[in-house]
Design an enzyme around this catalytic site. Structure first.
Site: not given
Ligand code: FPP
Length: 242
Positions: A21, A23-25, A34, A38, A132, A195, A197
């Site tokens: 969690d 990535n967006g922030r 965003r 990712h 792994l 949480r 989720s």
């Molecule tokens: C969470 O950050 C990320 C996601 C819901 C999905 C994307 C995940 C990836 C791109 C990782 C890729 C995984 C592999 C195996 C290649 P968010 O967007 O919810 O962040 P935020 O809460 O800050 O908005």
């Protein structure tokens, strides 16, 4: 497994699951879209697979895309799916180099045909690897997983292969997507949300939880070590008394 990390002996969790969690922030802080976050998140996953294995973790499971994530903008969902496409293809060579066995869980019926083909190829190409066990949850929702397992169990009962009295907890576990995995010992969630989720709700019944404010793209080897240290401070009793 006991392992020496930074000169101290720790009990290393066998199976670590992570809710990726933030990535967006992470992207927002850099005034970037965003999907830039990712992409950084996907690179962090690649690095994490090497780090956790070197720390002695045997099973690593990540929540990459939930059944609810389809509600995001078309642009974001398309970006994530393209990232996954690239990841699945590139992953074959890297996984074999690192002796990693890759498996996808979740409802694959909603994924594009070419993504399903790439998943089959990746799983087949890495099935004999002994390092792994890396599991990616894609279009995964824990309640949906239990719903699908229930349908399968009811079908077996209807076909006379299983009797109602024989439906034990083990039978339910054996019908979940995670049937080949031990339950997670440690669940990590990054970026400050407290949480779970809909991630592995059946399987995390006795897991330890580690929550951190670190955003997923910034989560590094040192952060896994902090989580392992935290895990060592917990006393797992499984409902009993020690
Ligand atoms: C969470 O950050 C990320 C996601 C819901 C999905 C994307 C995940 C990836 C791109 C990782 C890729 C995984 C592999 C195996 C290649 P968010 O967007 O919810 O962040 P935020 O809460 O800050 O908005």
């Amino acid at each position: 497994m006991k392992k020496e990390i930074d000169g101290e002996i720790y009990e290393v969790p066998r199976h670590v699951a992570v809710i990726l969690d933030g990535n967006g922030r992470w992207a927002k802080k850099r005034f970037m879209p965003r999907n830039f976050g990712h992409k950084a998140g996907a690179s962090a996953v690649e690095q994490a697979c090497e780090d956790v294995w070197n720390l002695g973790i045997e099973y690593f499971t990540v929540y990459a895309f939930s059944t609810e994530n389809w509600k995001r903008s078309v642009e974001e969902v398309t970006g994530i799916m393209n990232l996954l496409r690239d990841y699945l293809v590139d992953s074959i060579e890297r996984s074999n180099r690192n002796n990693m066995k890759v498996h996808i869980i979740g409802d694959r019926t909603r994924l594009a045909d070419d993504i399903n083909v790439a998943i089959d190829k990746l799983e087949a190409a890495t099935s004999q690897n002994t390092g792994l066990k890396f599991t990616i949850a894609l279009n995964y929702g824990g309640r949906d997983e239990i719903r699908r397992a229930t349908q399968d169990i009811v079908k077996e009962v209807q076909e006379g292969k299983l009797s109602v009295d024989d439906i034990t907890e083990d039978v339910i576990s054996a019908h979940l997507d995670t049937r080949d995995l031990p339950d997670p010992d440690l669940l990590i969630r990054t970026s400050g949300e407290i949480r779970t989720s809909n991630f592995l709700p059946w399987q995390i019944a006795y897991s330890e939880f580690y929550f951190t404010d670190v955003l997923w793209p910034d989560f590094k080897r040192e952060n896994f070590i902090d989580a392992i240290k935290y895990y060592n401070g917990r006393d797992r009793r499984y409902g009993g008394v020690k």
